[in-house]
Design an enzyme around this catalytic site. Structure first.
Site, mmCIF file in Angstrom:
data_model
loop_
_atom_site.group_PDB
_atom_site.id
_atom_site.type_symbol
_atom_site.label_atom_id
_atom_site.label_comp_id
_atom_site.label_asym_id
_atom_site.label_seq_id
_atom_site.Cartn_x
_atom_site.Cartn_y
_atom_site.Cartn_z
ATOM 1 N N LYS A 53 -0.018 6.411 4.430
ATOM 2 C CA LYS A 53 -1.310 6.674 5.023
ATOM 3 C C LYS A 53 -1.580 8.169 5.107
ATOM 4 O O LYS A 53 -2.710 8.592 5.297
ATOM 5 C CB LYS A 53 -1.356 6.099 6.443
ATOM 6 C CG LYS A 53 -1.099 4.633 6.529
ATOM 7 C CD LYS A 53 -1.059 4.213 8.035
ATOM 8 C CE LYS A 53 -0.380 2.878 8.191
ATOM 9 N NZ LYS A 53 -0.094 2.584 9.591
ATOM 10 N N GLU A 109 -0.280 13.761 -2.107
ATOM 11 C CA GLU A 109 0.649 13.532 -1.005
ATOM 12 C C GLU A 109 0.339 14.514 0.116
ATOM 13 O O GLU A 109 -0.105 15.640 -0.142
ATOM 14 C CB GLU A 109 2.068 13.734 -1.569
ATOM 15 C CG GLU A 109 3.203 13.785 -0.594
ATOM 16 C CD GLU A 109 3.576 12.450 0.030
ATOM 17 O OE1 GLU A 109 2.669 11.782 0.553
ATOM 18 O OE2 GLU A 109 4.768 12.107 0.017
ATOM 19 N N ASP A 110 0.557 14.098 1.355
ATOM 20 C CA ASP A 110 0.338 15.012 2.473
ATOM 21 C C ASP A 110 1.386 16.118 2.506
ATOM 22 O O ASP A 110 1.069 17.288 2.557
ATOM 23 C CB ASP A 110 0.294 14.236 3.809
ATOM 24 C CG ASP A 110 1.504 13.325 4.019
ATOM 25 O OD1 ASP A 110 2.376 13.240 3.127
ATOM 26 O OD2 ASP A 110 1.566 12.675 5.081
ATOM 27 N N ILE A 111 2.664 15.704 2.474
ATOM 28 C CA ILE A 111 3.732 16.690 2.635
ATOM 29 C C ILE A 111 4.958 16.269 1.846
ATOM 30 O O ILE A 111 5.306 15.092 1.814
ATOM 31 C CB ILE A 111 4.060 16.879 4.139
ATOM 32 C CG1 ILE A 111 5.118 17.961 4.362
ATOM 33 C CG2 ILE A 111 4.476 15.577 4.810
ATOM 34 C CD1 ILE A 111 5.204 18.437 5.809
ATOM 35 N N ASP A 113 8.815 16.559 1.734
ATOM 36 C CA ASP A 113 9.946 16.917 2.579
ATOM 37 C C ASP A 113 11.218 16.826 1.726
ATOM 38 O O ASP A 113 11.566 17.779 1.034
ATOM 39 C CB ASP A 113 9.962 15.958 3.787
ATOM 40 C CG ASP A 113 10.973 16.342 4.853
ATOM 41 O OD1 ASP A 113 11.772 17.262 4.610
ATOM 42 O OD2 ASP A 113 10.973 15.727 5.932
ATOM 43 N N SER A 114 11.888 15.690 1.725
ATOM 44 C CA SER A 114 13.067 15.537 0.866
ATOM 45 C C SER A 114 12.649 15.330 -0.598
ATOM 46 O O SER A 114 13.432 15.575 -1.507
ATOM 47 C CB SER A 114 13.916 14.345 1.315
ATOM 48 O OG SER A 114 13.271 13.127 0.974
ATOM 49 N N THR A 117 10.301 10.162 -1.637
ATOM 50 C CA THR A 117 9.158 9.269 -1.838
ATOM 51 C C THR A 117 8.521 9.528 -3.198
ATOM 52 O O THR A 117 8.332 8.605 -4.000
ATOM 53 C CB THR A 117 8.100 9.514 -0.737
ATOM 54 O OG1 THR A 117 8.753 9.593 0.530
ATOM 55 C CG2 THR A 117 7.067 8.415 -0.720
HETATM 56 P P1 IMP Z 1 10.046 12.727 1.743
HETATM 57 O O1 IMP Z 1 10.176 11.460 0.956
HETATM 58 O O2 IMP Z 1 11.297 13.056 2.520
HETATM 59 O O3 IMP Z 1 9.564 13.910 0.920
HETATM 60 O O4 IMP Z 1 9.000 12.432 2.886
HETATM 61 C C1 IMP Z 1 7.642 12.515 2.687
HETATM 62 C C2 IMP Z 1 6.879 11.746 3.742
HETATM 63 O O5 IMP Z 1 7.501 11.867 5.015
HETATM 64 C C3 IMP Z 1 5.490 12.318 3.921
HETATM 65 O O6 IMP Z 1 4.589 11.636 3.109
HETATM 66 C C4 IMP Z 1 5.221 12.117 5.387
HETATM 67 O O7 IMP Z 1 4.631 10.855 5.605
HETATM 68 C C5 IMP Z 1 6.579 12.138 6.038
HETATM 69 N N1 IMP Z 1 6.870 13.474 6.605
HETATM 70 C C6 IMP Z 1 7.705 14.404 6.141
HETATM 71 N N2 IMP Z 1 7.703 15.510 6.917
HETATM 72 C C7 IMP Z 1 6.830 15.255 7.919
HETATM 73 C C8 IMP Z 1 6.330 16.029 9.035
HETATM 74 O O8 IMP Z 1 6.706 17.195 9.297
HETATM 75 N N3 IMP Z 1 5.410 15.414 9.824
HETATM 76 C C9 IMP Z 1 4.945 14.140 9.590
HETATM 77 N N4 IMP Z 1 5.359 13.414 8.545
HETATM 78 C C10 IMP Z 1 6.288 13.960 7.723
#
Ligand code: IMP
Ligand code: MG
Length: 184
Positions: A53, A109-111, A113-114, A117
Site C-alpha cells: 500500500k 515503491e515508497d522506500i 530498505d533491505s 521486496t
Molecule cells: P525491503 O523489502 O526491506 O526493502 O522493505 C521495503 C518495504 O518495507 C517498504 O515498501 C515499506 O513498506 C517498508 N518499510 C521499510 N522501511 C520503512 C520505514 O522506515 N517506514 C515504513 N515502512 C518501511
C-alpha cells in the site's frame, strides 16, 4: 526542515523525532522525478506499477507530473506485517491482470530498505517479457543488499530511521500524514 506540530492529531500523540520531508519538498520532488520519467520514455507503452500500500500517495502525485501517455496499475507485496523490522518473507498478494509483455514497466515503491521486496518482484516481472523494467523509489536507505537491479529514479537518500507519512505506515497508522516524519 520544519517544526513538528505536537498538536497534529494525525500523529495520535506519538513522539516524533523530526519532520524529514515536508509537503513542499515532496511536491518539488514529484515534479523533478516526473520530468525525469517523461524524458526517459520518448516512446512506447508505459505502465506505472505501484506497490501497495505504501506507494499509493506517491503514485498519485507522481503520475500527474509525467507528461506523456501512460497506464497505472497496482500490486501488493507484503514483507513487514506489523513489525518495524523486515520478516524476510515476500508474499505476492495480487498480480495485475494487465499484460506486461512489450511494455515499459516502471515499478514505483515508497522506500527501499533491505531491497528484498523489490528484488523478488523484479524476478517475477522479468519473466513476463516487458520491453523494459525500471524502478522508481521515493526513498532509498542505501542499505539494500538484496537488490541487484539498480534503482533508476530515486527521490531522496533516506536516513536509516523509521519513517511514517505520505503512504508510509507503522502498523497501518499514519499513512495519511501529508509529510514524512521520523518516529521516536
Ligand atoms: P525491503 O523489502 O526491506 O526493502 O522493505 C521495503 C518495504 O518495507 C517498504 O515498501 C515499506 O513498506 C517498508 N518499510 C521499510 N522501511 C520503512 C520505514 O522506515 N517506514 C515504513 N515502512 C518501511
Ligand atoms: Mg509498510
Amino acid at each position: 526542515m520544519s517544526e513538528v506540530s505536537a498538536a497534529d492529531p494525525r500523529l495520535e500523540g506519538r513522539a516524533v523525532r523530526r519532520v524529514v520531508y515536508d509537503e513542499a519538498a515532496l511536491a518539488a520532488k514529484c515534479q523533478e522525478l516526473g520530468a525525469q520519467i517523461t524524458a526517459a520514455y520518448p516512446d512506447g507503452d508505459l505502465l506505472v506499477l505501484g506497490l501497495l500500500k505504501g506507494s499509493f500517495i506517491f503514485v498519485s502525485d507522481l503520475v500527474r507530473q509525467v507528461h506523456r501517455p501512460l497506464a497505472v496499475d497496482f500490486l501488493v507485496a507484503s514483507s513487514y506485517g506489523d513489525a518495524t523490522v523486515s520478516s524476510g518473507v515476500v508474499r505476492l498478494l495480487y498480480d495485475p491482470e494487465t499484460t506486461l509483455e512489450g511494455k515499459h514497466i516502471l515499478l514505483v515503491e515508497d522506500i527501499v530498505d533491505s531491497g528484498r521486496t523489490l528484488g523478488r518482484l523484479v524476478e517475477v516481472l522479468r519473466e513476463r517479457n516487458p520491453a523494459s523494467l525500471e524502478i522508481c523509489a521515493l526513498l532509498h536507505k542505501h542499505i539494500a543488499t538484496e537488490l541487484s537491479h539498480p534503482v533508476r529514479f530515486v527521490g531522496f537518500d533516506a536516513p536509516n530511521e523509521f519513517l511514517v507519512g505520505y503512504g508510509l505506515d507503522h502498523a497501518e497508522r499514519f499513512r495519511h500524514v501529508p509529510y514524512i516524519a521520523s518516529l521516536l
